[in-house]
Design a protein around this motif. Structure first.
Motif, PDB file in Angstrom:
ATOM      1  N   ARG A  41       0.826  -1.200   0.000  1.00  0.00           N
ATOM      2  CA  ARG A  41       0.000   0.000   0.000  1.00  0.00           C
ATOM      3  C   ARG A  41       0.866   1.258   0.000  1.00  0.00           C
ATOM      4  O   ARG A  41       0.584   2.218  -0.722  1.00  0.00           O
ATOM      5  CB  ARG A  41      -0.946   0.018   1.203  1.00  0.00           C
ATOM      6  N   CYS A  42       1.924   1.265   0.804  1.00  0.00           N
ATOM      7  CA  CYS A  42       2.838   2.412   0.825  1.00  0.00           C
ATOM      8  C   CYS A  42       3.400   2.684  -0.562  1.00  0.00           C
ATOM      9  O   CYS A  42       3.468   3.831  -1.017  1.00  0.00           O
ATOM     10  CB  CYS A  42       3.988   2.161   1.805  1.00  0.00           C
ATOM     11  N   THR A 101       0.412   3.915  -2.947  1.00  0.00           N
ATOM     12  CA  THR A 101      -0.352   5.106  -2.578  1.00  0.00           C
ATOM     13  C   THR A 101       0.492   6.187  -1.926  1.00  0.00           C
ATOM     14  O   THR A 101       0.029   7.309  -1.766  1.00  0.00           O
ATOM     15  CB  THR A 101      -1.487   4.747  -1.607  1.00  0.00           C
ATOM     16  N   GLU A 102       1.737   5.841  -1.515  1.00  0.00           N
ATOM     17  CA  GLU A 102       2.627   6.753  -0.795  1.00  0.00           C
ATOM     18  C   GLU A 102       2.020   7.200   0.538  1.00  0.00           C
ATOM     19  O   GLU A 102       2.321   8.270   1.043  1.00  0.00           O
ATOM     20  CB  GLU A 102       2.989   7.961  -1.674  1.00  0.00           C
ATOM     21  N   GLN A 103       1.203   6.327   1.122  1.00  0.00           N
ATOM     22  CA  GLN A 103       0.563   6.590   2.408  1.00  0.00           C
ATOM     23  C   GLN A 103       0.603   5.316   3.257  1.00  0.00           C
ATOM     24  O   GLN A 103       0.842   4.227   2.756  1.00  0.00           O
ATOM     25  CB  GLN A 103      -0.896   7.021   2.212  1.00  0.00           C
ATOM     26  N   GLY A 104       0.342   5.477   4.570  1.00  0.00           N
ATOM     27  CA  GLY A 104       0.221   4.325   5.457  1.00  0.00           C
ATOM     28  C   GLY A 104       1.529   3.849   6.050  1.00  0.00           C
ATOM     29  O   GLY A 104       1.618   2.710   6.530  1.00  0.00           O
ATOM     30  N   TRP A 105       2.538   4.704   6.084  1.00  0.00           N
ATOM     31  CA  TRP A 105       3.867   4.307   6.553  1.00  0.00           C
ATOM     32  C   TRP A 105       3.871   3.878   8.020  1.00  0.00           C
ATOM     33  O   TRP A 105       4.501   2.878   8.380  1.00  0.00           O
ATOM     34  CB  TRP A 105       4.856   5.445   6.328  1.00  0.00           C
ATOM     35  N   GLU A 162       1.450   2.672   9.907  1.00  0.00           N
ATOM     36  CA  GLU A 162       0.770   1.392  10.109  1.00  0.00           C
ATOM     37  C   GLU A 162       1.639   0.233   9.630  1.00  0.00           C
ATOM     38  O   GLU A 162       1.699  -0.824  10.271  1.00  0.00           O
ATOM     39  CB  GLU A 162      -0.566   1.383   9.374  1.00  0.00           C
ATOM     40  N   VAL A 177      10.298   9.775   1.080  1.00  0.00           N
ATOM     41  CA  VAL A 177       9.689  10.040   2.374  1.00  0.00           C
ATOM     42  C   VAL A 177      10.783  10.327   3.390  1.00  0.00           C
ATOM     43  O   VAL A 177      10.733  11.313   4.143  1.00  0.00           O
ATOM     44  CB  VAL A 177       8.830   8.841   2.828  1.00  0.00           C
ATOM     45  N   THR A 183      -0.160   6.009  -7.467  1.00  0.00           N
ATOM     46  CA  THR A 183      -0.117   7.466  -7.555  1.00  0.00           C
ATOM     47  C   THR A 183       0.965   7.959  -8.501  1.00  0.00           C
ATOM     48  O   THR A 183       0.774   8.938  -9.217  1.00  0.00           O
ATOM     49  CB  THR A 183       0.116   8.069  -6.166  1.00  0.00           C
ATOM     50  N   TRP A 184       2.113   7.272  -8.522  1.00  0.00           N
ATOM     51  CA  TRP A 184       3.250   7.740  -9.306  1.00  0.00           C
ATOM     52  C   TRP A 184       3.114   7.471 -10.801  1.00  0.00           C
ATOM     53  O   TRP A 184       3.960   7.873 -11.587  1.00  0.00           O
ATOM     54  CB  TRP A 184       4.549   7.098  -8.801  1.00  0.00           C
TER      55      TRP A 184
END
Length: 258
Positions: free
Chosen positions: A59-60, A63-67, A69, A106, A247-248
């Protein structure tokens, strides 16, 4: 730059309804929902904890999110690991997460990524199923962090051989693509097209929807118009269907995608 990196086998375990549900959610970019199905078992079972890490790190990357977790899940998996195989797999996941954070800017965790994969190499036995995944991830670091195409190619070839030996089709979809990417950079168009086409074929057969758009774009890079345009248009459709994931990929699609 080859931005994606894989994790996990991408296959379901027999007819296990839980694993089938997890795979379907994962393939449709619903990583949080897939991880939630595993959460209770992952609190006490090392293998399930590692699988949950796989989902959250993926997911990271997409989406580049959720690091945070993903980091929490990784610490749980590390605490549950009992033998060298499990400890090696956890170290491999730590290296993968650190690589992703570095690649996506990040935070620079390149040294941590290398050290973790080094630990994994000392723990995962040669010929073990997890060794091919480790080789692939070392190839990613060589290509994208160290800028060494030669080292990357050697690592990808080892990973490809290991994935073939263990019939890991999901990993093969990545090794085909990354070897093809190196071939494309060297102007070997026939080899590149073949590798990209194999990667796309496997992902379509597995139903790995979230990974299909990147595979379509990769093949488009080795084709001429109008075929390249057709492939990018199909990738754009999938990108929209999945809500702009990965996303990228947006800046490599048709202008209307973004």
């Amino acid at each position: 730059m080859a931005r994606t990196a894989m994790s996990g086998t991408g296959t379901t375990a027999g007819n296990d309804p839980l694993q089938t549900a997890v795979w379907r959610l994962r393939s449709r970019a619903c990583w949080a929902d897939a991880a939630a199905l595993l959460e209770e078992r992952a609190a006490t079972d090392a293998a399930t904890a590692l699988q949950r890490v796989t989902l959250l790190v993926e997911r990271c990357l997409y989406t580049e999110q959720g690091w945070a977790e993903a980091e929490d899940a990784l610490r749980t998996a590390e605490a549950l690991a009992q033998d060298d195989g499990e400890r090696g797999a956890a170290a491999c996941e730590r290296g993968h997460l650190a690589y992703a954070a570095t690649l996506l800017r990040v935070r620079d965790r390149a040294d941590e990524a290398r050290a973790a994969l080094g630990r994994a190499a000392a723990l995962i036995a040669p010929g073990a199923p997890g060794r091919a995944l480790l080789d692939f991830r070392r190839g990613l670091i060589a290509e994208n962090l160290a800028g060494s195409a030669q080292a990357a190619r050697a690592a990808y070839r080892r990973a490809h051989a290991g994935a073939t030996a263990h019939d890991d089709q999901f990993l093969l979809s990545y090794t085909w693509r990354h070897l093809a990417g190196l071939a494309l950079r060297e102007g070997e168009l026939t080899e590149a097209r073949h590798g990209f086409a194999e990667s796309l074929r496997i992902r379509e057969e597995l139903g790995y929807l979230v990974g299909t758009a990147p595979a379509l774009v990769a093949l488009a890079d080795a084709e001429a118009d109008p075929e390249a345009g057709r492939l990018r248009a199909e990738a754009t459709r999938l990108f929209r269907l999945l809500g702009g994931v990965p996303t990228w990929l947006a800046d490599r699609l048709t202008p209307s995608a973004a």
